[in-house]
Every structure is written in C-alpha cells, then in structure tokens.
Design an enzyme around this catalytic site. Structure first.
Site, PDB file in Angstrom:
ATOM      1  N   LYS A 184       0.888  -1.178   0.000  1.00  0.00           N
ATOM      2  CA  LYS A 184       0.000   0.000   0.000  1.00  0.00           C
ATOM      3  C   LYS A 184       0.920   1.220   0.000  1.00  0.00           C
ATOM      4  O   LYS A 184       1.397   1.662   1.031  1.00  0.00           O
ATOM      5  CB  LYS A 184      -0.861  -0.007   1.266  1.00  0.00           C
ATOM      6  CG  LYS A 184      -2.200   0.679   1.128  1.00  0.00           C
ATOM      7  CD  LYS A 184      -2.153   2.135   0.712  1.00  0.00           C
ATOM      8  CE  LYS A 184      -1.840   3.068   1.873  1.00  0.00           C
ATOM      9  NZ  LYS A 184      -1.703   4.480   1.431  1.00  0.00           N
ATOM     10  N   CYS A 293      13.763  10.777   6.227  1.00  0.00           N
ATOM     11  CA  CYS A 293      13.807  10.374   7.638  1.00  0.00           C
ATOM     12  C   CYS A 293      15.189  10.623   8.226  1.00  0.00           C
ATOM     13  O   CYS A 293      15.314  10.920   9.400  1.00  0.00           O
ATOM     14  CB  CYS A 293      13.418   8.915   7.762  1.00  0.00           C
ATOM     15  SG  CYS A 293      14.342   7.889   6.650  1.00  0.00           S
ATOM     16  N   GLU A 392      10.508  16.661  14.662  1.00  0.00           N
ATOM     17  CA  GLU A 392      10.857  16.467  13.258  1.00  0.00           C
ATOM     18  C   GLU A 392      10.068  17.454  12.404  1.00  0.00           C
ATOM     19  O   GLU A 392       8.845  17.415  12.382  1.00  0.00           O
ATOM     20  CB  GLU A 392      10.520  15.035  12.850  1.00  0.00           C
ATOM     21  CG  GLU A 392      10.973  14.729  11.458  1.00  0.00           C
ATOM     22  CD  GLU A 392      10.687  13.293  11.065  1.00  0.00           C
ATOM     23  OE1 GLU A 392       9.545  12.861  11.255  1.00  0.00           O
ATOM     24  OE2 GLU A 392      11.602  12.626  10.572  1.00  0.00           O
TER      25      GLU A 392
HETATM   26  P1  NAP Z   1       2.444   8.628   7.426  1.00  0.00           P
HETATM   27  O1  NAP Z   1       1.357   9.616   7.459  1.00  0.00           O
HETATM   28  O2  NAP Z   1       2.759   7.879   8.653  1.00  0.00           O
HETATM   29  O3  NAP Z   1       2.105   7.664   6.206  1.00  0.00           O
HETATM   30  C1  NAP Z   1       2.858   6.526   5.894  1.00  0.00           C
HETATM   31  C2  NAP Z   1       1.972   5.491   5.245  1.00  0.00           C
HETATM   32  O4  NAP Z   1       0.990   5.060   6.193  1.00  0.00           O
HETATM   33  C3  NAP Z   1       1.207   6.000   4.030  1.00  0.00           C
HETATM   34  O5  NAP Z   1       1.084   4.965   3.086  1.00  0.00           O
HETATM   35  C4  NAP Z   1      -0.138   6.331   4.632  1.00  0.00           C
HETATM   36  O6  NAP Z   1      -1.170   6.311   3.669  1.00  0.00           O
HETATM   37  C5  NAP Z   1      -0.307   5.215   5.623  1.00  0.00           C
HETATM   38  N1  NAP Z   1      -1.272   5.484   6.687  1.00  0.00           N
HETATM   39  C6  NAP Z   1      -1.667   6.673   7.182  1.00  0.00           C
HETATM   40  N2  NAP Z   1      -2.595   6.497   8.149  1.00  0.00           N
HETATM   41  C7  NAP Z   1      -2.793   5.163   8.265  1.00  0.00           C
HETATM   42  C8  NAP Z   1      -3.625   4.344   9.091  1.00  0.00           C
HETATM   43  N3  NAP Z   1      -4.457   4.863  10.001  1.00  0.00           N
HETATM   44  N4  NAP Z   1      -3.545   2.994   8.948  1.00  0.00           N
HETATM   45  C9  NAP Z   1      -2.717   2.443   8.040  1.00  0.00           C
HETATM   46  N5  NAP Z   1      -1.931   3.169   7.226  1.00  0.00           N
HETATM   47  C10 NAP Z   1      -1.945   4.511   7.338  1.00  0.00           C
HETATM   48  O7  NAP Z   1       3.845   9.253   7.048  1.00  0.00           O
HETATM   49  P2  NAP Z   1       4.216  10.104   5.786  1.00  0.00           P
HETATM   50  O8  NAP Z   1       3.503  11.413   5.933  1.00  0.00           O
HETATM   51  O9  NAP Z   1       3.972   9.307   4.572  1.00  0.00           O
HETATM   52  O10 NAP Z   1       5.816  10.299   5.938  1.00  0.00           O
HETATM   53  C11 NAP Z   1       6.363  11.205   6.854  1.00  0.00           C
HETATM   54  C12 NAP Z   1       6.939  10.502   8.086  1.00  0.00           C
HETATM   55  O11 NAP Z   1       7.548   9.246   7.739  1.00  0.00           O
HETATM   56  C13 NAP Z   1       8.035  11.274   8.758  1.00  0.00           C
HETATM   57  O12 NAP Z   1       7.863  11.199  10.146  1.00  0.00           O
HETATM   58  C14 NAP Z   1       9.319  10.553   8.342  1.00  0.00           C
HETATM   59  O13 NAP Z   1      10.417  10.705   9.173  1.00  0.00           O
HETATM   60  C15 NAP Z   1       8.887   9.144   8.266  1.00  0.00           C
HETATM   61  N6  NAP Z   1       9.742   8.382   7.337  1.00  0.00           N
HETATM   62  C16 NAP Z   1      10.623   7.485   7.848  1.00  0.00           C
HETATM   63  C17 NAP Z   1      11.476   6.774   7.038  1.00  0.00           C
HETATM   64  C18 NAP Z   1      12.445   5.769   7.592  1.00  0.00           C
HETATM   65  O14 NAP Z   1      13.014   5.014   6.834  1.00  0.00           O
HETATM   66  N7  NAP Z   1      12.678   5.717   8.873  1.00  0.00           N
HETATM   67  C19 NAP Z   1      11.404   6.964   5.665  1.00  0.00           C
HETATM   68  C20 NAP Z   1      10.483   7.881   5.157  1.00  0.00           C
HETATM   69  C21 NAP Z   1       9.647   8.583   6.014  1.00  0.00           C
HETATM   70  P3  NAP Z   1      -1.687   7.645   2.934  1.00  0.00           P
HETATM   71  O15 NAP Z   1      -0.577   8.640   2.935  1.00  0.00           O
HETATM   72  O16 NAP Z   1      -2.024   7.134   1.579  1.00  0.00           O
HETATM   73  O17 NAP Z   1      -2.896   8.125   3.658  1.00  0.00           O
END
Ligand code: NAP
Ligand code: MG
Length: 490
Positions: A184, A293, A392
């Site tokens: 997903k 990240c 962050e």
């Molecule tokens: P996010 O909002 O947590 O979303 C990540 C994924 O989870 C997306 O596919 C999102 O879908 C999905 N998601 C959201 N709500 C959900 C729920 N209730 N149940 C299941 N899945 C759900 O994060 P983001 O905005 O994409 O990315 C930003 C964050 O990710 C930052 O904090 C960053 O540091 C972290 N990050 C970490 C790494 C690492 O390797 N450590 C790498 C990249 C990013 P939708 O967006 O389609 O709604």
C-alpha cells in the site's frame, strides 16, 4: 485529496495491480493525483478499500501456497529479480520523470532514487541463493539445523517521500526470501509502484506475488494492517501511524518492522574539514526538500568554531533555490499543501519566538504562487528545548546549536526522542570512534553522510525512530523466520 468518480479528460487513469491484473476499486471510486510543482491534478488512481485489500491478500496467499515462487530454486528467484533490475535500468528516465512529477522532487534526485531502486533488486537477486541456515553442535546421536523460511504474505505500507527507494528496500529482500506481497504505497505518490509492478510481471514474477493496492491510509492501509491473513508487516512513516499499525497487527500476533522519523545531528568540531562537510551537510537537509527520515536537521557546532562555521553555512543557505522538479534547482516542492503549511508553521512560530534566522534561501521566480514551495532556512543559535531542536520538521530547515566539548556534544546528540542517524565531523578519529559508540542511533557516519544509497548497509532506528532492520543482508533475516530441525539418529 479530492475523491473523483471520473477523472475529466485525462488518459492517466492508473489502476491497482491485483493477481497480475490492472483493476479498479470494487466501489469504482477514484482519487486524483496532484503534482506538487504546480498544485494541479494530472492523473487518478483507484480508491481501494477493505474489499480490494482482501482480494489482494487472498491472491498473495494463493501465490504463496500454490504458486511456484516460494518453492522455486532460490537462484531462479534471483534471476527474475535481476531481470527486473535490468528492466528498471532500461526504463530509468520514464520512472524518474514519473516520480519527479508525482513527488515534486527534482529530476536529479528522482534519477538517483531510481538508480538505487535498480541496485536493490540487483543486490537481493544475488543474495537469494546465498542465504541459508546453520548446523548446531549437539551431543552425539543428534543433528540439528536451521532453515530460513519466508513469513508468507508480507504487507508493506510505504511513505511518499522516496517511493521508488522504499518499494525496492522492502520488496527486493522480501521477494528474494520467497514471500509474496501486498503493498500500500502512499496515496500522494504511488504511480511508480504501479509501473514497477508491471515491469516485475514482464520480468517473470508470477501473478499474485507482488500486488499494489492504491488508496488512503485510513482505508486501504488500516485494512491491510488489520487483516488476519497477513503474516508480517513492514511500515515506514510517522511515529503516530506506526503506533496504529503495530496495535492493529498485535491483534493477529503479527510482527512489524517500524522505520519512523528522526532528528539527526551533524556534529562539527573545530578541527573538521569544513570544505568537505559544508556541501554534504547542506545536501542532507535539503535533498527531497528535507523530507527524508535521515535528514540531518540539527547542526551541532563546537563553540570555538561557531562564528566561522555558521558564516559558511549562512553564505550557502542564502544561495539555495527551490523550484519545479523539471528545472535545475537545489530542491523541489514539498509533497502537498498540508506538509507545506506544517513546515511553514514551524518556521513562523520559531521566528515569533525570537529564534535567530541566520540565512534564508529563495523560491524560483517562475514557481512563486504555484506549487507547494518552502525556501531553505538556517536558524541559530536554537535553544535546546525549542520545538525546532526537538521535533521532526520534515522540511528544509536546519537548526544550529553550539556545544562546548566532546561530552557536551554526546549529551546534545542524544537529547531527543529519536535515534536514526548521526554525522560526526572531526580530524581526530579516536574522538570520532568514542562518539560513534556513545550516540544512540542506528547509523553513524564519520566525515561523510550516506554512502551512495546504502543498499548494503543495515538500516533502522533506536528509541522512537522504530525497530527492526532493513537493507543489507540483515533485511533477509527480517523478512524470514528461523525453523529448527533436529534428528535423533542414534
Ligand atoms: P504517514 O502519514 O505515517 O504515512 C505513511 C503510510 O501510512 C502512508 O502509506 C499512509 O497512507 C499510511 N497510513 C496513514 N494512516 C494510516 C492508518 N491509520 N492505517 C494504516 N496506514 C496509514 O507518514 P508520511 O507522511 O507518509 O511520511 C512522513 C513521516 O515518515 C516522517 O515522520 C518521516 O520521518 C517518516 N519516514 C521514515 C522513514 C524511515 O526510513 N525511517 C522513511 C520515510 C519517512 P496515505 O498517505 O495514503 O494516507
Ligand atoms: Mg503525488
């Protein structure tokens, strides 16, 4: 994001991939895709829900239990993944352009991501037939051995910041070990995943082995995390959603790898080679508009060198320009209006709190007023308890903080809830190694930051940055389970 039942006048109606076929959501609903560089819709995707996720998981389960994938010779699995790596290289420019437009990242950065994607499949293709168990010494009469077995159906929930790299990082090792998958991707950046799954079918991946379900996190993502027939979950994203995923998976006793955020320090001592450090540290907070990240978002500077170091960074930051993905700018737009407003909120609150602005970059003239742009900002000295030093930001925002000596630098480096990466810049290698051992983070770089994509390097977090390790050979352990077999042969 606006739900559309029909995407007016565009041929770019992408479809999800389930059981080797392009499909619509069962409901027929679609979502439009917006280009961050100009804020305009340019394509649409199916808004999949629980029914579609169930269909994809059933297909992945059939492919795991009945299909050839899990039981074929590991070398044959490796050959298919190697072919996929080659097809990605052949479609390098097409995938880069798709991703740059979808994410708003500069075409240069998108090209780098696609190169790393191709490398992921190459690396794990080669590892597929070199990953086995071991024998265990027991008293005479017994022989004991272990096997590395695939989990079964692996669910992957991915973020939007580096979609191609994230798909490669999770799917290449999971598939190499014989798992099947339901992915997903983030709704804001899922087009490259659909195209890569098509190329995987062309490479010979059997139908049902790699399924792509597009849609919203709270709908498709939550249904995937909660599904009782998923056997392992890898999640990359925010700490808040990571907690939701882990709770849902816990109901089914399913293990989860969490790759979450960071507040990584770049620690610059007075004896550092500043000419080397300056471009690398600048790039580490501006690449992908700071939406990584491992962004090095805290610049810890030895007080004795403060004036010299911040003056050099200020000069550089004043020259940084953000603009459309197709242009030759330092970095592109943020992913969407919500993220832009969130980052701008951090910046305006810090200014209102009286935190010093040392330098501020620009938005390219032709981009003003169109897409989701935030110019780079260098703040300093940032009080250690300010939100800029703790939270962050996920934007092109660097917080400079002075430190007194080695002990102070270690204390400040560890003074955050995160522990993902750290950079140490000094010509004293003894000091660098003492610090590397004392900093609580999954990755430590000395006189550098990153290593060409780092496909070979185990990666993951300490503390609230998550748990589990991906990348490198360690990922093969994460995406498999140990089975022990003992023979009592007398
Ligand atoms: P996010 O909002 O947590 O979303 C990540 C994924 O989870 C997306 O596919 C999102 O879908 C999905 N998601 C959201 N709500 C959900 C729920 N209730 N149940 C299941 N899945 C759900 O994060 P983001 O905005 O994409 O990315 C930003 C964050 O990710 C930052 O904090 C960053 O540091 C972290 N990050 C970490 C790494 C690492 O390797 N450590 C790498 C990249 C990013 P939708 O967006 O389609 O709604
Ligand atoms: Mg997009």
């Amino acid at each position: 994001m606006v739900a559309l039942t029909e995407f007016a006048g565009s041929a770019d109606r992408y479809q999800a991939i389930i059981d080797g076929k392009p499909v619509e959501a069962a409901s027929g609903a679609r979502l439009d895709m917006v280009a961050p560089s100009d804020g305009r819709a340019f394509a649409s995707i199916p808004r999949c829900g629980a029914e579609d996720v169930d269909r994809a998981i059933k297909a992945a389960k059939r492919a795991f239990e009945d299909g050839p994938w899990a039981t074929m010779a590991p070398a044959d699995r490796g050959r298919i993944l190697m072919k996929l790596s080659g097809l990605i290289a052949e479609h390098h420019e097409e995938l880069s352009e798709l991703d740059a437009r979808d994410v708003g990242k500069s075409i240069k950065q998108a090209r780098g991501d696609v190169t790393v994607l191709s490398r992921y499949y190459e690396f794990y293709a080669g590892a597929a037939d070199k990953t086995g168990g071991e024998t265990i010494p027991l008293p005479g009469g017994f022989t004991a051995m272990t096997f590395r077995e695939p989990h079964g159906v692996v669910g992957a929930i991915l973020p939007w910041n580096s979609p191609t790299q994230m798909l490669g990082r999770t799917s290449a090792p999971a598939l190499a070990m014989g798992n099947t998958m339901v992915v997903k991707p983030a709704e804001d950046a899922c087009l490259s995943a659909i195209r890569i799954a098509e190329l995987a079918l062309e490479a010979g991946l059997p139908p049902g082995v790699l399924n792509i379900v597009t849609g919203l996190g709270e709908e498709a993502g939550a249904a995937l995390a909660a599904h009782p027939e998923v056997n392992f979950i890898t999640f990359t994203g925010s700490p808040e959603v990571g907690t939701i995923i882990q709770k849902l998976a816990a109901e089914n006793h399913v293990a989860v790898t969490l790759e979450l955020g960071g507040k990584s320090p770049q620690i610059v001592f007075a004896d550092a080679d500043l000419d080397t450090a300056l471009p690398i540290i600048t790039s580490a907070i501006t690449v992908n508009s700071g939406q990584t990240c491992v962004a090095g978002s805290r610049l810890l500077v030895e007080r004795a060198a403060w004036d010299r170091v911040v003056a050099a960074f200020a000069e550089r930051f004043n020259r940084l320009v953000t603009g459309p993905h197709s242009g030759d700018y330092d970095f592109g737009a943020l992913i969407n209006a919500k993220q832009r407003d969130r980052v701008k909120g951090f910046i305006s609150r810090a200014k209102a709190d009286g935190v010093g602005v040392l330098a501020e970059g620009k938005v390219a003239g032709d981009a003003e007023g169109s897409g989701f742009y935030v110019p780079a900002v260098l703040f300093g000295p940032v009080p250690v308890d300010h939100a800029l030093a703790k939270q962050e930001v996920f934007g092109p925002c660097l917080s400079a903080i002075p430190f007194d000596d080695e002990a102070d630098a270690i204390r400040l480096a560890n003074d955050t809830e995160f522990g993902l990466a750290a950079g140490i810049w000094t010509s004293d290698i003894g000091r660098a190694m003492r610090m590397a051992r004392k900093i609580r983070s999954g990755q430590v770089y000395i006189n550098g930051y990153g290593a060409g994509g780092g496909v070979e390097l185990p990666f993951g977090g300490f503390k609230n940055s998550g748990h589990g390790r991906e990348k490198g050979l360690e990922a093969l352990k994460e995406f498999s389970a140990t089975k022990t077999v003992v023979i009592n042969h007398g």
